[in-house]
Design a protein around this motif. Structure first.
Motif, PDB file in Angstrom:
ATOM      1  N   ILE A   1      -9.149  -1.494   7.029  1.00  0.00           N
ATOM      2  CA  ILE A   1      -7.922  -2.284   6.961  1.00  0.00           C
ATOM      3  C   ILE A   1      -7.793  -3.134   8.228  1.00  0.00           C
ATOM      4  N   THR A   2      -8.958  -3.552   8.741  1.00  0.00           N
ATOM      5  CA  THR A   2      -8.960  -4.368   9.948  1.00  0.00           C
ATOM      6  C   THR A   2      -8.995  -5.860   9.663  1.00  0.00           C
ATOM      7  N   ASP A   3      -9.366  -6.246   8.467  1.00  0.00           N
ATOM      8  CA  ASP A   3      -9.441  -7.662   8.140  1.00  0.00           C
ATOM      9  C   ASP A   3      -8.618  -7.938   6.892  1.00  0.00           C
ATOM     10  N   PRO A   4      -7.446  -8.464   6.956  1.00  0.00           N
ATOM     11  CA  PRO A   4      -6.858  -9.075   8.137  1.00  0.00           C
ATOM     12  C   PRO A   4      -6.065  -8.110   9.016  1.00  0.00           C
ATOM     13  N   GLY A   5      -5.928  -6.861   8.607  1.00  0.00           N
ATOM     14  CA  GLY A   5      -5.191  -5.889   9.401  1.00  0.00           C
ATOM     15  C   GLY A   5      -3.866  -5.537   8.755  1.00  0.00           C
ATOM     16  N   ILE A   6      -3.169  -4.615   9.366  1.00  0.00           N
ATOM     17  CA  ILE A   6      -1.860  -4.163   8.901  1.00  0.00           C
ATOM     18  C   ILE A   6      -0.792  -4.921   9.684  1.00  0.00           C
ATOM     19  N   ASN A   7       0.143  -5.516   8.999  1.00  0.00           N
ATOM     20  CA  ASN A   7       1.234  -6.228   9.669  1.00  0.00           C
ATOM     21  C   ASN A   7       2.256  -5.255  10.223  1.00  0.00           C
ATOM     22  N   VAL A   8       2.844  -5.613  11.352  1.00  0.00           N
ATOM     23  CA  VAL A   8       3.965  -4.863  11.910  1.00  0.00           C
ATOM     24  C   VAL A   8       5.120  -4.956  10.910  1.00  0.00           C
ATOM     25  N   ASN A   9       5.943  -3.927  10.855  1.00  0.00           N
ATOM     26  CA  ASN A   9       7.087  -3.867   9.937  1.00  0.00           C
ATOM     27  C   ASN A   9       6.664  -3.924   8.470  1.00  0.00           C
ATOM     28  N   SER A  10       5.590  -3.218   8.129  1.00  0.00           N
ATOM     29  CA  SER A  10       5.112  -3.250   6.746  1.00  0.00           C
ATOM     30  C   SER A  10       4.619  -1.880   6.305  1.00  0.00           C
ATOM     31  N   LEU A  11       4.480  -1.733   5.005  1.00  0.00           N
ATOM     32  CA  LEU A  11       3.906  -0.550   4.372  1.00  0.00           C
ATOM     33  C   LEU A  11       2.783  -1.006   3.464  1.00  0.00           C
ATOM     34  N   TYR A  12       1.676  -0.270   3.466  1.00  0.00           N
ATOM     35  CA  TYR A  12       0.556  -0.565   2.580  1.00  0.00           C
ATOM     36  C   TYR A  12       0.223   0.687   1.792  1.00  0.00           C
ATOM     37  N   GLN A  13       0.033   0.535   0.507  1.00  0.00           N
ATOM     38  CA  GLN A  13      -0.327   1.650  -0.359  1.00  0.00           C
ATOM     39  C   GLN A  13      -1.702   1.384  -0.953  1.00  0.00           C
ATOM     40  N   PHE A  14      -2.583   2.380  -0.880  1.00  0.00           N
ATOM     41  CA  PHE A  14      -3.938   2.283  -1.402  1.00  0.00           C
ATOM     42  C   PHE A  14      -4.092   3.313  -2.508  1.00  0.00           C
ATOM     43  N   GLY A  15      -4.059   2.887  -3.748  1.00  0.00           N
ATOM     44  CA  GLY A  15      -4.116   3.789  -4.890  1.00  0.00           C
ATOM     45  C   GLY A  15      -2.738   4.348  -5.204  1.00  0.00           C
ATOM     46  N   TYR A  16      -2.599   4.848  -6.418  1.00  0.00           N
ATOM     47  CA  TYR A  16      -1.331   5.423  -6.855  1.00  0.00           C
ATOM     48  C   TYR A  16      -1.144   6.806  -6.254  1.00  0.00           C
ATOM     49  N   LEU A  17       0.103   7.180  -5.991  1.00  0.00           N
ATOM     50  CA  LEU A  17       0.451   8.527  -5.543  1.00  0.00           C
ATOM     51  C   LEU A  17       1.070   9.280  -6.716  1.00  0.00           C
ATOM     52  N   THR A  18       1.220  10.594  -6.564  1.00  0.00           N
ATOM     53  CA  THR A  18       1.837  11.368  -7.639  1.00  0.00           C
ATOM     54  C   THR A  18       3.351  11.456  -7.485  1.00  0.00           C
ATOM     55  N   HIS A  19       3.876  11.208  -6.290  1.00  0.00           N
ATOM     56  CA  HIS A  19       5.328  11.149  -6.094  1.00  0.00           C
ATOM     57  C   HIS A  19       5.625  10.433  -4.779  1.00  0.00           C
ATOM     58  N   THR A  20       6.893  10.226  -4.471  1.00  0.00           N
ATOM     59  CA  THR A  20       7.282   9.538  -3.246  1.00  0.00           C
ATOM     60  C   THR A  20       7.371  10.537  -2.095  1.00  0.00           C
ATOM     61  N   TYR A  21       7.317  10.008  -0.896  1.00  0.00           N
ATOM     62  CA  TYR A  21       7.368  10.821   0.327  1.00  0.00           C
ATOM     63  C   TYR A  21       8.451  10.239   1.231  1.00  0.00           C
ATOM     64  N   PRO A  22       9.654  10.825   1.230  1.00  0.00           N
ATOM     65  CA  PRO A  22      10.768  10.244   1.991  1.00  0.00           C
ATOM     66  C   PRO A  22      10.480  10.041   3.477  1.00  0.00           C
ATOM     67  N   ASN A  23       9.670  10.899   4.092  1.00  0.00           N
ATOM     68  CA  ASN A  23       9.393  10.747   5.520  1.00  0.00           C
ATOM     69  C   ASN A  23       8.373   9.641   5.810  1.00  0.00           C
ATOM     70  N   ILE A  24       7.637   9.224   4.802  1.00  0.00           N
ATOM     71  CA  ILE A  24       6.627   8.182   4.978  1.00  0.00           C
ATOM     72  C   ILE A  24       7.062   6.875   4.326  1.00  0.00           C
TER      73      ILE A  24
END
Length: 174
Positions: free
Chosen positions: A34-57
């Motif tokens: 995830i270095t090109d172009p990188g992760i933006n500040v103030n953002s969230l990136y999800q890679f693949g589907y999750l089975t539920h949400t994570y309130p702390n993340i």
């Protein structure tokens, strides 16, 4: 992560072609970059589907893509970032060692979560910051486990970076 290209490998690491940043490179390694172009500040990136949400993340306003069946019916129909598939005729014990404590990392307030999934949903989760963890799971012949993850840079700063290793070991259950 080393990938064995022949059909006799104990497990196969299968990247999801629809997930950017997850790739089987020319050198036979599954890479998550995830270095090109990188992760933006103030953002969230999800890679693949999750089975539920994570309130702390993931905050309430972030729509987490979830599914009850991240593995799908075969290795052509999955929603995880990548699969770990048992290619043998024996039940395999699979240990995942995630080490997010690399001395070359300075993640600041950037956080991430890995979720290891089977066809029944989440089996385990690994969060950063944390210590090295190594859950062990059993994988029947022909079955697969999915791995998806989220990177949370909402409180991150320009210059934050982290390096983590994910090692997969498999052996036959006696």
């Amino acid at each position: 992560m080393s990938v064995v290209n022949d059909s006799k490998g104990l497990v196969a690491l299968i990247p999801n072609d629809e997930v950017a940043g997850v790739d089987e490179g020319d050198n036979g390694q599954l890479s998550i970059s995830i270095t090109d172009p990188g992760i933006n500040v103030n953002s969230l990136y999800q890679f693949g589907y999750l089975t539920h949400t994570y309130p702390n993340i993931t905050p309430d306003w972030f729509t987490v893509e979830t599914t009850d069946d991240p593995i799908g019916t075969d290795t052509d129909d999955f929603k995880s970032a990548f699969l770990i598939a048992n290619q043998t005729n024996s039940t395999m014990s699979v240990t995942f060692t995630l080490d997010p404590t690399s001395s070359s990392s300075d993640a600041g307030d950037t956080r991430f979560l890995f979720e290891i999934q089977n066809s029944n949903g989440k089996l385990t989760e690994v969060r950063y910051p944390s210590q090295t963890v190594a859950p062990s799971l059993e994988l029947d012949p022909g079955d697969a486990l999915g791995v998806s993850f989220v990177v949370n840079a909402l409180n991150g700063d320009v210059g934050d970076f982290f390096t983590a290793s994910l090692e997969v070991e498999a052996w036959a259950v006696s």
